[in-house]
Design a protein around this motif. Structure first.
Motif, PDB file in Angstrom:
ATOM      1  N   ALA B  33       0.792  -1.242   0.000  1.00 26.67           N
ATOM      2  CA  ALA B  33       0.000   0.000   0.000  1.00 26.67           C
ATOM      3  C   ALA B  33       0.819   1.285   0.000  1.00 26.67           C
ATOM      4  O   ALA B  33       0.252   2.369   0.001  1.00 26.67           O
ATOM      5  CB  ALA B  33      -1.018   0.037   1.149  1.00 26.67           C
ATOM      6  N   THR B  34       2.146   1.204   0.008  1.00 26.31           N
ATOM      7  CA  THR B  34       2.921   2.452   0.065  1.00 26.31           C
ATOM      8  C   THR B  34       2.697   3.303  -1.180  1.00 26.31           C
ATOM      9  O   THR B  34       2.406   4.499  -1.076  1.00 26.31           O
ATOM     10  CB  THR B  34       4.426   2.161   0.224  1.00 26.31           C
ATOM     11  N   THR B  37      -1.147   4.402  -1.563  1.00 26.30           N
ATOM     12  CA  THR B  37      -1.578   5.457  -0.646  1.00 26.30           C
ATOM     13  C   THR B  37      -1.029   6.809  -1.092  1.00 26.30           C
ATOM     14  O   THR B  37      -1.738   7.824  -1.062  1.00 26.30           O
ATOM     15  CB  THR B  37      -1.136   5.138   0.793  1.00 26.30           C
ATOM     16  N   LEU B  38       0.241   6.821  -1.515  1.00 25.95           N
ATOM     17  CA  LEU B  38       0.829   8.073  -2.013  1.00 25.95           C
ATOM     18  C   LEU B  38       0.054   8.613  -3.205  1.00 25.95           C
ATOM     19  O   LEU B  38      -0.313   9.788  -3.249  1.00 25.95           O
ATOM     20  CB  LEU B  38       2.265   7.825  -2.462  1.00 25.95           C
ATOM     21  N   TYR B  40      -2.946   7.934  -4.160  1.00 28.01           N
ATOM     22  CA  TYR B  40      -4.327   8.263  -3.803  1.00 28.01           C
ATOM     23  C   TYR B  40      -4.387   9.616  -3.093  1.00 28.01           C
ATOM     24  O   TYR B  40      -5.221  10.463  -3.395  1.00 28.01           O
ATOM     25  CB  TYR B  40      -4.898   7.161  -2.902  1.00 28.01           C
ATOM     26  N   SER B  52      -7.324  -5.881  -2.178  1.00 24.16           N
ATOM     27  CA  SER B  52      -6.161  -6.189  -1.349  1.00 24.16           C
ATOM     28  C   SER B  52      -5.793  -7.654  -1.530  1.00 24.16           C
ATOM     29  O   SER B  52      -6.625  -8.536  -1.332  1.00 24.16           O
ATOM     30  CB  SER B  52      -6.479  -5.899   0.120  1.00 24.16           C
ATOM     31  N   VAL B 105       9.527   1.910   4.631  1.00 23.95           N
ATOM     32  CA  VAL B 105       8.995   1.610   3.297  1.00 23.95           C
ATOM     33  C   VAL B 105       9.374   0.185   2.906  1.00 23.95           C
ATOM     34  O   VAL B 105       8.552  -0.573   2.361  1.00 23.95           O
ATOM     35  CB  VAL B 105       9.512   2.635   2.264  1.00 23.95           C
ATOM     36  N   ALA B 108       7.125  -2.490   4.202  1.00 21.16           N
ATOM     37  CA  ALA B 108       5.758  -2.562   3.661  1.00 21.16           C
ATOM     38  C   ALA B 108       5.742  -2.872   2.165  1.00 21.16           C
ATOM     39  O   ALA B 108       4.972  -3.717   1.703  1.00 21.16           O
ATOM     40  CB  ALA B 108       5.034  -1.236   3.932  1.00 21.16           C
TER      41      ALA B 108
END
Lengths: 175, 291
Positions: B33-34, B37-38, B40, B52, B105, B108
């Motif tokens: 999701a790193t 999320t950025l 988004y 997911s 980072v 993840a």
């Protein structure tokens, strides 16, 4: 709850009228059931829903480490992890480090004793990352600590004292 | 306020692919999701649904089988970095993943994610291209394998169809005596993304002539850049300073460098020249241990 939302036989997480799903997080040893939107980050949920203000928003893009949360003991950026995806993992924030009688964790005490901070905004992230470092590498050298902590930024520039704190914490943890 | 996101958490690749096939571009796959999320949060993407894949079993393998290092899509960067299997079989892969961003980072972000995102400034892609890695994907029409060099198409664009998921990456273990390095050149701070990243692979004959030479340049253009014709010029020749300079100059000439805050196009071209040379030199040094 609205009607079941199923696509190709896979059911989406059920949402309430606000578009929120119900999730269960394990935070600092306690089970917390909360309603979140799927795009809400762990950082937002910890602060806004659970009142845990140790994790802070700095850069918001995973570079500064102010929002560090330990996920199963490993440091992760809370600003880059949707809270819903943190289900099923053990989460630790700075609030989870103190002992049963409120005594500080040895790493926290080392930071206090060495004044490993100035404004302290970055401190929870540094302490949690140091905790993971010393769990992974109990004999970490100063250079190894520097490399591991390179992704945590301190705008006051307390790095020397922070490294002093971590090196002392290493000795304290060995007893 | 954005439309509420729908969250799907399939437990098999088949289920995930079926959801993607039905929802099309409105759905985005998410693992660590790193990157998602950025993108988004910066409103560069606005998906209606997240798929997911974190609950799908079998995507966390790290193993060497039939002379190939196999990395599952859900293996994290940090797991690649620390894996004894990776370090013993193809250490440069562990090295390159260990140079990505910061430890948070790396804890993840996943192998599948860094491939599917196709961010020009990620470190692992150039290494995979230089090592002739293959990306295994699965979609509605079943599985297929795509060479890493054909997988990255453009900025944030891959050869993946909208209903396909990266399930793993396979990297041929180079023959004994091969030297392989990844040089990450940063212009701002140690944990920054690269201005230029160069992967070099060299194997030499006993007489010092080139048996194998491969170079891939990352972060300098939209996708990792590799020039097979240039590599072929070196085969069979003595690996001396002239030959290395010739290859470095050819790469500098051919990479259509880009401008960003980490370096101008002109500067990148000169850094390609420097770091291709250094990558070949250090790969050669690693290929020919002191006697």
């Amino acid at each position: 709850m609205t009607a079941e939302d199923t696509v190709a036989g896979v059911t989406a997480r059920a949402v309430d009228g606000d578009g929120r799903i119900s999730i269960t997080l394990q935070v600092n040893g306690r089970e917390q059931r909360i309603q979140v939107r799927p795009h809400h980050t762990l950082l937002e949920v910890l602060r806004n829903e659970l009142g845990l203000t140790g994790p802070r928003e700095g850069c918001g893009v995973g570079m500064c480490g102010a929002c560090t949360v330990l996920v199963d003991g490993r440091p992760v950026s809370g600003c880059l992890l949707p809270a819903a995806l943190a289900e099923g993992h053990e989460l630790t924030t700075i609030e989870g480090l103190e002992g049963p009688n409120g005594e500080l964790h040895p790493i926290q005490q080392a930071f206090v004793d060495h004044t490993g901070f100035q404004c302290s905004y970055c401190t929870p992230g540094f302490i949690l990352t140091s905790k993971a470092l010393l769990a992974e590498q109990p004999d970490a050298s100063r250079d190894e600590a520097r490399a591991y902590l390179a992704g945590n930024l301190c705008r006051c520039g307390s790095y020397v004292k922070i490294l002093d704190s971590v090196m002392d914490a290493k000795e304290r943890l060995k007893g | 306020m954005p439309e509420p996101l729908r969250l799907f958490q399939p437990t098999s690749i088949e289920e995930a692919v079926a959801v993607l096939a039905e929802l099309g571009d409105d759905a985005k796959v998410v693992a660590g999701a790193t990157a998602l999320t950025l993108l988004y949060r910066q409103r560069l993407i606005a998906p209606g649904a997240l798929v997911s894949i974190g609950r799908i079993p079998g995507l966390k393998t790290i193993e060497v089988v039939d002379g190939e290092l196999r990395l599952g899509a859900l293996v994290s960067h940090r797991e690649v970095e620390l894996s004894p299997v990776v370090r013993e079989s193809i250490p440069v892969v562990a090295d390159a993943f260990g140079k990505v961003a910061n430890v948070r980072v790396r804890n993840a972000a996943t192998v599948g994610g860094v491939m599917a995102e196709s961010d020009y400034a990620s470190d692992p892609p150039a290494v995979f291209v230089a090592l002739d890695a293959v990306v295994d994907v699965q979609g509605s029409n079943g599985k297929r394998s795509i060479p890493a060099s054909a997988f990255f198409v453009a900025f944030y664009e891959t050869a993946l169809e909208h209903d396909e998921i990266v399930i793993g990456v396979r990297v041929p273990v180079p023959p004994a005596g091969t030297g392989a390095v990844y040089h990450k050149f940063v212009t701002r701070s140690s944990e920054d993304r690269p201005c230029v990243g160069v992967a070099g692979v060299v194997r030499l004959h006993a007489d010092g002539t080139v048996a194998d030479l491969r170079v891939a340049v990352g972060a300098a253009a939209e996708t990792p850049q590799r020039f097979w014709d240039t590599e072929a010029l070196a085969i069979g020749k003595p690996l001396d300073a002239d030959l290395i300079a010739q290859v470095a100059d050819a790469y500098a000439d051919q990479v259509d460098t880009l401008d960003d805050m980490r370096g101008s196009a002109w500067y990148r071209t000169e850094m390609v020249r420097v770091w291709v040379r250094r990558a070949i030199e250090s790969a050669a040094a690693a290929a020919a241990p002191a006697r």
